[in-house]
Design a protein around this motif. Sequence first.
Motif, mmCIF file in Angstrom:
data_model
loop_
_atom_site.group_PDB
_atom_site.id
_atom_site.type_symbol
_atom_site.label_atom_id
_atom_site.label_comp_id
_atom_site.label_asym_id
_atom_site.label_seq_id
_atom_site.Cartn_x
_atom_site.Cartn_y
_atom_site.Cartn_z
ATOM 1 N N THR A 149 0.399 10.682 10.227
ATOM 2 C CA THR A 149 0.630 9.416 9.514
ATOM 3 C C THR A 149 -0.633 8.565 9.517
ATOM 4 O OG1 THR A 149 2.983 9.409 10.099
ATOM 5 C CG2 THR A 149 2.000 7.291 9.472
ATOM 6 N N PHE A 150 -1.246 8.423 10.688
ATOM 7 C CA PHE A 150 -2.462 7.615 10.781
ATOM 8 C C PHE A 150 -3.671 8.335 10.200
ATOM 9 C CE2 PHE A 150 0.228 5.340 13.706
ATOM 10 C CZ PHE A 150 -0.177 4.022 13.569
ATOM 11 N N GLY A 151 -3.731 9.651 10.411
ATOM 12 C CA GLY A 151 -4.860 10.416 9.891
ATOM 13 C C GLY A 151 -4.908 10.422 8.379
ATOM 14 N N GLU A 207 -1.094 -9.765 6.904
ATOM 15 C CA GLU A 207 -2.287 -10.236 7.613
ATOM 16 C C GLU A 207 -3.190 -9.083 8.052
ATOM 17 O OE1 GLU A 207 -0.902 -12.664 10.783
ATOM 18 O OE2 GLU A 207 -0.137 -14.230 9.455
ATOM 19 N N LYS A 208 -3.318 -8.090 7.191
ATOM 20 C CA LYS A 208 -4.215 -6.942 7.395
ATOM 21 C C LYS A 208 -3.850 -6.105 8.626
ATOM 22 C CE LYS A 208 -8.081 -9.388 5.214
ATOM 23 N NZ LYS A 208 -9.488 -9.840 5.360
ATOM 24 N N MET A 209 -2.615 -6.198 9.090
ATOM 25 C CA MET A 209 -2.182 -5.437 10.271
ATOM 26 C C MET A 209 -1.604 -4.101 9.816
ATOM 27 S SD MET A 209 -0.570 -8.591 12.500
ATOM 28 C CE MET A 209 -0.266 -7.577 13.944
ATOM 29 N N THR A 210 -2.496 -3.243 9.322
ATOM 30 C CA THR A 210 -2.080 -1.969 8.745
ATOM 31 C C THR A 210 -1.455 -1.041 9.781
ATOM 32 O OG1 THR A 210 -3.912 -2.159 7.173
ATOM 33 C CG2 THR A 210 -2.838 -0.011 7.348
ATOM 34 N N ALA A 211 -2.088 -0.900 10.942
ATOM 35 C CA ALA A 211 -1.578 -0.001 11.977
ATOM 36 C C ALA A 211 -0.180 -0.419 12.420
ATOM 37 C CB ALA A 211 -2.532 0.026 13.168
ATOM 38 N N THR A 212 0.039 -1.718 12.556
ATOM 39 C CA THR A 212 1.356 -2.222 12.944
ATOM 40 C C THR A 212 2.398 -1.889 11.881
ATOM 41 O OG1 THR A 212 0.391 -4.035 14.222
ATOM 42 C CG2 THR A 212 2.674 -4.291 13.533
ATOM 43 N N ALA A 213 2.003 -2.010 10.609
ATOM 44 C CA ALA A 213 2.912 -1.687 9.511
ATOM 45 C C ALA A 213 3.306 -0.213 9.539
ATOM 46 C CB ALA A 213 2.269 -2.036 8.177
ATOM 47 N N LEU A 214 2.347 0.670 9.855
ATOM 48 C CA LEU A 214 2.643 2.104 9.938
ATOM 49 C C LEU A 214 3.583 2.404 11.109
ATOM 50 C CD1 LEU A 214 -0.885 3.631 9.187
ATOM 51 C CD2 LEU A 214 1.096 3.573 7.664
ATOM 52 N N ASN A 254 5.529 -0.593 21.922
ATOM 53 C CA ASN A 254 4.649 -1.537 21.223
ATOM 54 C C ASN A 254 3.266 -0.920 21.017
ATOM 55 O OD1 ASN A 254 6.578 -3.677 21.189
ATOM 56 N ND2 ASN A 254 6.062 -4.137 23.322
ATOM 57 N N LEU A 255 2.641 -1.280 19.920
ATOM 58 C CA LEU A 255 1.255 -0.880 19.665
ATOM 59 C C LEU A 255 0.342 -2.006 20.150
ATOM 60 C CD1 LEU A 255 -0.795 1.108 18.331
ATOM 61 C CD2 LEU A 255 -0.561 -0.262 16.247
ATOM 62 N N ASN A 256 -0.510 -1.692 21.133
ATOM 63 C CA ASN A 256 -1.422 -2.709 21.669
ATOM 64 C C ASN A 256 -2.638 -2.920 20.787
ATOM 65 O OD1 ASN A 256 0.233 -3.006 23.981
ATOM 66 N ND2 ASN A 256 -0.808 -1.310 25.021
ATOM 67 N N SER A 257 -3.200 -1.828 20.306
ATOM 68 C CA SER A 257 -4.411 -1.931 19.483
ATOM 69 C C SER A 257 -4.637 -0.644 18.700
ATOM 70 C CB SER A 257 -5.643 -2.232 20.353
ATOM 71 O OG SER A 257 -5.893 -1.142 21.237
ATOM 72 N N ALA A 309 0.842 -1.194 0.000
ATOM 73 C CA ALA A 309 0.000 0.000 0.000
ATOM 74 C C ALA A 309 0.879 1.247 0.000
ATOM 75 C CB ALA A 309 -0.929 0.003 1.210
ATOM 76 N N ASN A 310 0.332 2.311 -0.566
ATOM 77 C CA ASN A 310 1.051 3.580 -0.609
ATOM 78 C C ASN A 310 0.683 4.416 0.616
ATOM 79 O OD1 ASN A 310 1.393 6.565 -1.684
ATOM 80 N ND2 ASN A 310 2.638 5.229 -2.981
ATOM 81 N N ALA A 311 1.688 4.982 1.300
ATOM 82 C CA ALA A 311 1.411 5.742 2.527
ATOM 83 C C ALA A 311 2.375 6.905 2.672
ATOM 84 C CB ALA A 311 1.509 4.826 3.739
ATOM 85 N N ASN A 312 1.898 7.959 3.318
ATOM 86 C CA ASN A 312 2.750 9.080 3.709
ATOM 87 C C ASN A 312 3.179 8.866 5.158
ATOM 88 O OD1 ASN A 312 2.572 10.428 1.253
ATOM 89 N ND2 ASN A 312 0.795 11.638 1.874
ATOM 90 N N ILE A 313 4.479 8.826 5.395
ATOM 91 C CA ILE A 313 5.020 8.635 6.741
ATOM 92 C C ILE A 313 5.598 9.977 7.196
ATOM 93 C CG2 ILE A 313 6.526 7.249 8.189
ATOM 94 C CD1 ILE A 313 4.381 5.634 6.689
#
Length: 210
Positions: free
Chosen positions: A167-169, A97-104, A125-128, A72-76
Motif C-alpha cells: 500500500t505504501f510502496g 493537511e497533507k497527512m498522506t500516510a495517516t490517510a493510508l 497508531n502511526l507515529n511517523s 487522491a487515487n490509491a491502491n489499498i
Amino acid sequence: MKKKIIAILLSLSIPFSMISCKESAKNVTTQNNNLASSANESSDKANSSNESNNEVSNVNNNADNKEDIKEANANIYYYDAVNDKIVYINKVIKIEEKMTATALVDELKKSPNSDIAPAISNEINLNSANVDEESSTITLDFSSNFVQAQNLGGGAESSTIKAICNTFGSYFKVDNVIITLDGEPYSSGHILMSEGESFKVDLDNSSPLN
C-alpha cells in the motif's frame, strides 16, 4: 429735485440688492448640496469597494480551506486469508493537511468486504512516516502495541505486513518499507528485523479485488 432723484434711485436699488442676496444664498445652498452629494457618492463608492474587497477575501479564505483537504487515487492492499493471496482495491481517498500516510493507515483499518479483515487494527497508531528517495525507502513507525493488536499467526502476519508495505510502496513509489515500533526494529514471535532492515515491496503477486 435732487432729493427726489436720490430717493427714487435708492428705492430702485433696494429690490436689486435683495434679488442679488437671494441669488447668492441660492448659489451657496446649491454648492453645499453638490458638496454633500459628492461626499455621499464618495462614501457609497468606498463602501462598495470595501464590500468587494471583503468578497474577494472570503473567496480566498474558502480556497485556502479547500486546499487543506485533497483527494487522491490509491491502491489499498489486504491479505485474503480465504484464498491465501494479496488483493487490492483502487479508491479515492481524502487527505487532510497533507497527512498522506495517516490517510493510508485509516484506509487499511477498514474492511473491504465481509470476507477480508482490515490490514491494520484500530488500536494501532502511526507515529511517523519518512520517505528517503535516494534509497527508495519509506520508514513507518507504529505504536508498540502493533504485534499484540494485530494478533496474527506466522503466515497471516507475513502476508498482512506485505499488504501494508505494498500500500505504501505503490503510493509513494518506493521499493522498500522499514517498519519500527516506537522506534525499535520490528520484532514478533515469527519475524525479527534488524536495525535498518526493510521489507520488500512486491506488487506483482497481487490481484484486484472484484
